[in-house]
Design a protein around this motif. Structure first.
Motif, PDB file in Angstrom:
ATOM      1  N   UNK A  60      80.845 -52.403  40.389  1.00 25.45           N
ATOM      2  CA  UNK A  60      81.257 -52.395  39.090  1.00 25.45           C
ATOM      3  C   UNK A  60      81.298 -53.594  38.540  1.00 25.45           C
ATOM      4  N   UNK A  61      81.842 -54.691  39.131  1.00 26.98           N
ATOM      5  CA  UNK A  61      81.590 -55.943  38.316  1.00 26.98           C
ATOM      6  C   UNK A  61      80.058 -56.485  38.431  1.00 26.98           C
ATOM      7  N   UNK A  62      79.160 -55.865  39.336  1.00 29.73           N
ATOM      8  CA  UNK A  62      77.944 -56.413  39.371  1.00 29.73           C
ATOM      9  C   UNK A  62      77.244 -55.836  38.123  1.00 29.73           C
ATOM     10  N   UNK A  63      77.437 -54.367  37.852  1.00 28.45           N
ATOM     11  CA  UNK A  63      76.909 -53.823  36.869  1.00 28.45           C
ATOM     12  C   UNK A  63      77.561 -54.053  35.340  1.00 28.45           C
ATOM     13  N   UNK A  64      78.667 -54.444  35.441  1.00 25.62           N
ATOM     14  CA  UNK A  64      79.705 -54.792  34.125  1.00 25.62           C
ATOM     15  C   UNK A  64      78.803 -55.994  33.273  1.00 25.62           C
ATOM     16  N   UNK A  73      70.471 -49.129  37.900  1.00 19.54           N
ATOM     17  CA  UNK A  73      71.293 -49.416  38.978  1.00 19.54           C
ATOM     18  C   UNK A  73      72.749 -48.531  38.955  1.00 19.54           C
ATOM     19  N   UNK A  74      73.246 -48.224  37.792  1.00 21.42           N
ATOM     20  CA  UNK A  74      74.469 -47.169  37.828  1.00 21.42           C
ATOM     21  C   UNK A  74      73.945 -46.120  38.277  1.00 21.42           C
ATOM     22  N   UNK A  75      72.958 -45.468  37.819  1.00 17.52           N
ATOM     23  CA  UNK A  75      72.383 -44.191  38.364  1.00 17.52           C
ATOM     24  C   UNK A  75      72.171 -44.081  39.890  1.00 17.52           C
ATOM     25  N   UNK A  76      71.544 -45.228  40.384  1.00 16.48           N
ATOM     26  CA  UNK A  76      71.119 -45.147  41.834  1.00 16.48           C
ATOM     27  C   UNK A  76      72.555 -45.305  42.750  1.00 16.48           C
ATOM     28  N   UNK A  77      73.301 -45.946  42.056  1.00 18.54           N
ATOM     29  CA  UNK A  77      74.746 -46.239  42.937  1.00 18.54           C
ATOM     30  C   UNK A  77      75.643 -44.875  43.059  1.00 18.54           C
ATOM     31  N   UNK A  78      75.496 -44.065  41.825  1.00 17.29           N
ATOM     32  CA  UNK A  78      76.045 -42.914  41.591  1.00 17.29           C
ATOM     33  C   UNK A  78      75.421 -41.533  42.410  1.00 17.29           C
ATOM     34  N   UNK A  79      74.065 -41.990  42.696  1.00 12.42           N
ATOM     35  CA  UNK A  79      73.319 -40.726  42.903  1.00 12.42           C
ATOM     36  C   UNK A  79      73.839 -40.108  44.256  1.00 12.42           C
ATOM     37  N   UNK A 133      83.139 -46.400  41.648  1.00 13.64           N
ATOM     38  CA  UNK A 133      82.855 -47.526  40.907  1.00 13.64           C
ATOM     39  C   UNK A 133      82.725 -47.380  39.496  1.00 13.64           C
ATOM     40  N   UNK A 134      82.343 -45.889  38.848  1.00 12.23           N
ATOM     41  CA  UNK A 134      82.388 -45.465  37.804  1.00 12.23           C
ATOM     42  C   UNK A 134      83.866 -45.606  36.877  1.00 12.23           C
ATOM     43  N   UNK A 135      84.788 -45.317  37.564  1.00  9.80           N
ATOM     44  CA  UNK A 135      86.210 -45.458  37.276  1.00  9.80           C
ATOM     45  C   UNK A 135      86.500 -46.873  36.899  1.00  9.80           C
ATOM     46  N   UNK A 136      86.085 -47.724  38.070  1.00  5.83           N
ATOM     47  CA  UNK A 136      86.332 -49.370  37.789  1.00  5.83           C
ATOM     48  C   UNK A 136      85.608 -49.766  36.658  1.00  5.83           C
ATOM     49  N   UNK A 137      84.393 -49.126  36.645  1.00  3.16           N
ATOM     50  CA  UNK A 137      83.520 -49.670  35.433  1.00  3.16           C
ATOM     51  C   UNK A 137      83.994 -49.280  34.185  1.00  3.16           C
ATOM     52  N   UNK A 138      84.341 -47.997  34.048  1.00  2.00           N
ATOM     53  CA  UNK A 138      85.006 -47.613  32.839  1.00  2.00           C
ATOM     54  C   UNK A 138      86.465 -48.481  32.273  1.00  2.00           C
ATOM     55  N   UNK A 139      87.294 -49.089  33.615  1.00  2.31           N
ATOM     56  CA  UNK A 139      88.279 -49.728  33.105  1.00  2.31           C
ATOM     57  C   UNK A 139      87.884 -51.289  32.676  1.00  2.31           C
TER      58      UNK A 139
END
Length: 253
Positions: A60-64, A73-79, A133-139
């Motif tokens: 999440x930190x890397x994508x933020x 990257x966000x899609x690939x990690x969530x896929x 990751x999405x929860x942390x990214x959203x926060x």
């Protein structure tokens, strides 16, 4: 219905059953073969909770931040969350068996008693890390930029900003992710069963598999239901206690 069955000696097949009172519950605490599944479950849960959340937060930190392939990257990690457990086990079984042996000369993690829990935990984290990751990214996206600017003016380094600004502001995300990871890890069944069916030599039998075996394979439905009742109560107490403790921590922070 399950509580009623837990008070009987039903084998899960016949129409006949006899009430034995709380004997099944007593047997739980006198049965030595339940110790290994408890150890396996705790070990597995600690790995997926600690390592899984650390990895999710790092991603999440890397994508933020802004960069060209951010959306990809966000899609690939969530896929991987869209991949079935059986397919994920097949993919990682090949990686552990053939790729790791070719690159590192290692035997499959799933084939050794000392590493099978780690191997299954890796599969689990690969599937589920994108959700946390999405929860942390959203926060992370809700943290006011002004706080970082003020910290920079005060001479705070990036590390100090992370521990003094970022972490306190995303505590609610920790409450959600840690509670879900812990309770899901404790009741895990699908991944270890699809990967090893509890092998080798019972080294990956979790409480979920232990309950399933007694209900479906050992013809001890009464005992299996008794274990599931106790286990459900334990999950509620652990999950509720952890969530409450983390919620209080949010208020303190």
């Amino acid at each position: 219905s399950g509580l009623n069955i837990a008070l009987t000696d039903w084998n899960g097949v016949s129409k006949e059953l006899n009430y034995v009172g709380f004997q099944n519950f007593i047997n739980i605490f006198s049965n030595a073969d339940i110790v290994q599944p408890i150890k396996n479950t705790i070990c597995y849960t600690l790995i997926v909770t600690i390592a899984g959340n650390v990895l999710s937060l790092l991603l999440a930190l890397a994508i933020n931040r802004k960069f060209v392939a951010r959306a990809f990257a966000r899609t690939a990690f969530f896929l991987p969350t869209a991949v079935s457990v059986v397919l994920a086990v097949f993919i990682w079984g090949y990686i552990f068996r053939d790729v790791f042996r070719s690159l590192f000369g290692m035997n499959s993690l799933l084939g050794q008693k000392s590493t099978v829990i780690l191997g299954i935990a890796i599969i689990h984290m690969w599937i589920d890390v994108g959700i946390n990751m999405l929860v942390y990214l959203s926060s992370l996206t809700t943290v006011p930029r002004e706080l970082y600017e003020s910290a920079e003016l005060d001479g705070a380094t990036k590390t100090q900003q992370f521990f003094r600004v970022t972490l306190p502001m995303i505590v609610p995300a920790f409450t959600t992710c840690i509670t879900l990871s812990l309770t899901y890890g404790l009741r895990e069944f699908a991944t270890p069963y699809a990967a090893t069916q509890g092998g080798p030599a019972g080294a990956s039998v979790t409480m979920g598999i232990y309950i399933y075996n007694h209900l479906m394979s050992y013809n001890k439905a009464g005992y299996g239901q008794a274990i599931s009742v106790v286990f459900t109560i334990a999950l509620v107490l652990i999950g509720g206690g952890l969530s409450g403790a983390l919620r209080r921590k949010e208020v303190e922070v």
